[in-house]
Write a protein that holds these residues in place. Structure first.
Motif, PDB file in Angstrom:
ATOM      1  N   LEU A 290     -49.775 -10.378 -16.651  1.00  0.00           N
ATOM      2  CA  LEU A 290     -49.551 -11.793 -16.356  1.00  0.00           C
ATOM      3  C   LEU A 290     -50.772 -12.645 -16.682  1.00  0.00           C
ATOM      4  N   LYS A 291     -51.249 -12.510 -17.923  1.00  0.00           N
ATOM      5  CA  LYS A 291     -52.362 -13.315 -18.449  1.00  0.00           C
ATOM      6  C   LYS A 291     -53.664 -13.091 -17.696  1.00  0.00           C
ATOM      7  N   ALA A 292     -53.879 -11.899 -17.211  1.00  0.00           N
ATOM      8  CA  ALA A 292     -55.142 -11.575 -16.548  1.00  0.00           C
ATOM      9  C   ALA A 292     -56.249 -11.438 -17.599  1.00  0.00           C
ATOM     10  N   ASN A 293     -57.488 -11.653 -17.159  1.00  0.00           N
ATOM     11  CA  ASN A 293     -58.659 -11.520 -18.021  1.00  0.00           C
ATOM     12  C   ASN A 293     -59.610 -10.495 -17.421  1.00  0.00           C
ATOM     13  N   VAL A 294     -60.017  -9.505 -18.238  1.00  0.00           N
ATOM     14  CA  VAL A 294     -60.892  -8.437 -17.773  1.00  0.00           C
ATOM     15  C   VAL A 294     -62.099  -8.337 -18.695  1.00  0.00           C
ATOM     16  N   SER A 295     -63.304  -8.299 -18.112  1.00  0.00           N
ATOM     17  CA  SER A 295     -64.527  -8.116 -18.876  1.00  0.00           C
ATOM     18  C   SER A 295     -65.288  -6.927 -18.313  1.00  0.00           C
TER      19      SER A 295
ATOM     20  N   GLN B 103     -49.773 -10.856 -22.266  1.00  0.00           N
ATOM     21  CA  GLN B 103     -50.779 -11.814 -22.710  1.00  0.00           C
ATOM     22  C   GLN B 103     -52.094 -11.717 -21.949  1.00  0.00           C
ATOM     23  N   SER B 104     -52.432 -10.544 -21.491  1.00  0.00           N
ATOM     24  CA  SER B 104     -53.721 -10.330 -20.839  1.00  0.00           C
ATOM     25  C   SER B 104     -54.798 -10.066 -21.902  1.00  0.00           C
ATOM     26  N   ALA B 105     -56.071 -10.250 -21.513  1.00  0.00           N
ATOM     27  CA  ALA B 105     -57.171 -10.123 -22.461  1.00  0.00           C
ATOM     28  C   ALA B 105     -58.265  -9.231 -21.894  1.00  0.00           C
ATOM     29  N   LEU B 106     -58.789  -8.352 -22.756  1.00  0.00           N
ATOM     30  CA  LEU B 106     -59.858  -7.426 -22.377  1.00  0.00           C
ATOM     31  C   LEU B 106     -61.062  -7.637 -23.276  1.00  0.00           C
ATOM     32  N   LEU B 107     -62.241  -7.760 -22.685  1.00  0.00           N
ATOM     33  CA  LEU B 107     -63.503  -7.741 -23.407  1.00  0.00           C
ATOM     34  C   LEU B 107     -64.312  -6.564 -22.885  1.00  0.00           C
ATOM     35  N   ILE B 108     -64.688  -5.663 -23.777  1.00  0.00           N
ATOM     36  CA  ILE B 108     -65.507  -4.522 -23.373  1.00  0.00           C
ATOM     37  C   ILE B 108     -66.667  -4.404 -24.349  1.00  0.00           C
ATOM     38  N   LYS B 109     -67.898  -4.431 -23.833  1.00  0.00           N
ATOM     39  CA  LYS B 109     -69.055  -4.446 -24.721  1.00  0.00           C
ATOM     40  C   LYS B 109     -70.195  -3.604 -24.161  1.00  0.00           C
ATOM     41  N   ALA B 110     -70.999  -3.081 -25.106  1.00  0.00           N
ATOM     42  CA  ALA B 110     -72.173  -2.262 -24.766  1.00  0.00           C
ATOM     43  C   ALA B 110     -71.811  -1.177 -23.756  1.00  0.00           C
TER      44      ALA B 110
ATOM     45  N   SER C 225     -58.107   6.994  -6.852  1.00  0.00           N
ATOM     46  CA  SER C 225     -56.799   7.258  -7.438  1.00  0.00           C
ATOM     47  C   SER C 225     -55.769   6.305  -6.859  1.00  0.00           C
ATOM     48  N   ALA C 226     -54.711   6.070  -7.634  1.00  0.00           N
ATOM     49  CA  ALA C 226     -53.626   5.199  -7.190  1.00  0.00           C
ATOM     50  C   ALA C 226     -52.301   5.860  -7.502  1.00  0.00           C
ATOM     51  N   GLN C 227     -51.363   5.755  -6.587  1.00  0.00           N
ATOM     52  CA  GLN C 227     -50.031   6.299  -6.811  1.00  0.00           C
ATOM     53  C   GLN C 227     -49.227   5.439  -7.767  1.00  0.00           C
ATOM     54  N   GLY C 228     -49.659   4.177  -7.976  1.00  0.00           N
ATOM     55  CA  GLY C 228     -48.971   3.289  -8.901  1.00  0.00           C
ATOM     56  C   GLY C 228     -49.832   2.980 -10.105  1.00  0.00           C
ATOM     57  N   HIS C 229     -50.089   1.680 -10.351  1.00  0.00           N
ATOM     58  CA  HIS C 229     -50.880   1.221 -11.480  1.00  0.00           C
ATOM     59  C   HIS C 229     -52.309   0.929 -11.042  1.00  0.00           C
ATOM     60  N   GLY C 230     -53.274   1.209 -11.955  1.00  0.00           N
ATOM     61  CA  GLY C 230     -54.647   0.815 -11.715  1.00  0.00           C
ATOM     62  C   GLY C 230     -55.397   1.732 -10.777  1.00  0.00           C
ATOM     63  N   GLY C 231     -56.137   2.704 -11.352  1.00  0.00           N
ATOM     64  CA  GLY C 231     -56.866   3.651 -10.509  1.00  0.00           C
ATOM     65  C   GLY C 231     -57.895   2.998  -9.623  1.00  0.00           C
ATOM     66  N   VAL C 232     -58.531   1.908 -10.109  1.00  0.00           N
ATOM     67  CA  VAL C 232     -59.526   1.182  -9.321  1.00  0.00           C
ATOM     68  C   VAL C 232     -59.079  -0.254  -9.067  1.00  0.00           C
ATOM     69  N   TYR C 233     -58.612  -0.933 -10.132  1.00  0.00           N
ATOM     70  CA  TYR C 233     -58.242  -2.342 -10.017  1.00  0.00           C
ATOM     71  C   TYR C 233     -56.811  -2.556 -10.518  1.00  0.00           C
ATOM     72  N   ALA C 234     -56.066  -3.406  -9.827  1.00  0.00           N
ATOM     73  CA  ALA C 234     -54.762  -3.862 -10.298  1.00  0.00           C
ATOM     74  C   ALA C 234     -54.754  -5.379 -10.228  1.00  0.00           C
ATOM     75  N   LEU C 235     -54.633  -6.035 -11.392  1.00  0.00           N
ATOM     76  CA  LEU C 235     -54.702  -7.488 -11.461  1.00  0.00           C
ATOM     77  C   LEU C 235     -53.377  -8.059 -11.925  1.00  0.00           C
ATOM     78  N   PHE C 236     -52.886  -9.005 -11.181  1.00  0.00           N
ATOM     79  CA  PHE C 236     -51.710  -9.774 -11.568  1.00  0.00           C
ATOM     80  C   PHE C 236     -52.192 -11.214 -11.734  1.00  0.00           C
ATOM     81  N   ALA C 237     -52.492 -11.581 -13.009  1.00  0.00           N
ATOM     82  CA  ALA C 237     -53.199 -12.823 -13.322  1.00  0.00           C
ATOM     83  C   ALA C 237     -54.628 -12.726 -12.786  1.00  0.00           C
ATOM     84  N   GLY C 238     -55.379 -13.814 -12.858  1.00  0.00           N
ATOM     85  CA  GLY C 238     -56.739 -13.803 -12.351  1.00  0.00           C
ATOM     86  C   GLY C 238     -57.734 -13.219 -13.337  1.00  0.00           C
ATOM     87  N   THR C 239     -58.985 -13.016 -12.851  1.00  0.00           N
ATOM     88  CA  THR C 239     -60.094 -12.592 -13.697  1.00  0.00           C
ATOM     89  C   THR C 239     -60.929 -11.529 -12.991  1.00  0.00           C
TER      90      THR C 239
END
Length: 310
Positions: free
Chosen positions: A57-62, A86-93, A19-33
């Motif tokens: 901030l244009k982060a990429n998540v797969s 402008q962040s991007a998410l790919l979720i598959k299978a 759990s997180a008191q702010g954003h992102g229960g497991v991961y919080a990304l500011f840019a990056g992949t």
């Protein structure tokens, strides 16, 4: 895990109860992949956005071959993922069961020119205010082989809500047993800026939705049992099936409620999509408000107490 600009890959990551008191229960990304493969996430919570991952901030998540169960954002958007700037998410299978958000997007929330691609995605019993499963605001979604069951919106868009120049493409997908308390049992589209059924009357922006071999079945809402669209453009390929949907209010639209919108067949297609078994007090199959264009639809077995098919 908090990251600013890093490239992170995790395999067989099992997380239960983060759990997180702010954003992102497991991961919080500011840019990056971030790439997560064959991982499991259960009972994760963020107080604000992104019950599993928050990206900006244009982060990429797969997320590849992940199982996600009983996750939530308590006061924000995106029970699984919140994507912005402008962040991007790919979720598959992947499988998502019982994801909850108390604002927008029970599973996924996309905003500010962000995008998502879902491939062979199964979602079950996801809940939010707008967009029981997915919400877009000025964002883009491509869904291929998306199977959704039991999406629930306490406002509008039982499985999907989109506003403010959102672009959605759905291919070989099935939405079943979705419900919205107000509009759009399965899908809610509003070209106006904002979210919810009472957003601005400014019609300067338009949403677009493309449907290819899509089934919308057993949806229910006050207006538009399957789909509600305002200031939006919907193209179908002539192979879509809209079955056994219900509108509960007197304004009707058992299958479709269209306001200043079009629902037309895409160019170079030859078949007719079907509306079957619609139920409403008025507009057994379709309610049209303002300027509406419909074509290449076969309507059968509609049920209405008052006015007819349209």
């Amino acid at each position: 895990l908090w990251s600013a600009g890093a490239t992170i890959t995790v395999y067989n990551h099992v997380v239960d109860g983060a759990s997180a008191q702010g954003h992102g229960g497991v991961y919080a990304l500011f840019a990056g992949t971030l790439t997560s493969i064959s991982s499991t996430y259960k009972h994760t919570t963020s107080q604000f956005n992104g019950g599993v991952v928050y990206a900006t901030l244009k982060a990429n998540v797969s997320l590849d071959t992940v199982a996600i169960t009983d996750v939530q954002s308590e006061k924000g958007s995106g029970g699984v993922a919140s994507m912005s700037d402008q962040s991007a998410l790919l979720i598959k299978a992947s499988h998502i069961h019982r994801a909850t958000s108390h604002v927008n997007g029970g599973a996924v929330s996309l905003s500010s020119l962000s995008s998502a691609s879902g491939q062979h995605l199964q979602t079950v019993d996801c809940t939010s205010k707008d967009g029981g499963v997915i919400h877009l605001n000025n964002a883009t979604l491509m869904a291929l082989f998306w199977n959704s069951r039991g999406g629930k919106a306490t406002n509008s868009g039982g499985s999907l809500s989109a506003s403010n120049e959102a672009t959605v493409t759905m291919i070989d997908s099935i939405l079943v047993d979705s419900d919205a308390v107000i509009d759009g049992g399965h899908i809610w589209l509003n070209g106006h800026n904002g979210g919810g059924s009472n957003s601005s009357t400014d019609s300067s922006s338009t949403n677009s939705l493309a449907l290819e071999n899509v089934t919308l079945k057993q949806g229910s809402a006050e207006r538009g049992g399957a789909l509600y669209a305002a200031s939006s453009s919907i193209l179908h390929d002539g192979t879509c099936s809209i079955e056994n949907n219900e509108a509960r209010s007197i304004e009707g639209g058992g299958s479709l409620y269209l306001s200043d919108s079009i629902f037309v067949r895409a160019p170079n297609k030859t078949l007719h999509s079907s509306l079957t078994g619609s139920l409403a007090t008025n507009g057994g199959a379709v309610t049209a408000v303002g300027t509406v264009l419909l074509n290449f639809l076969t309507v059968t077995n509609h049920f209405t107490n008052n006015s007819g098919t349209i």
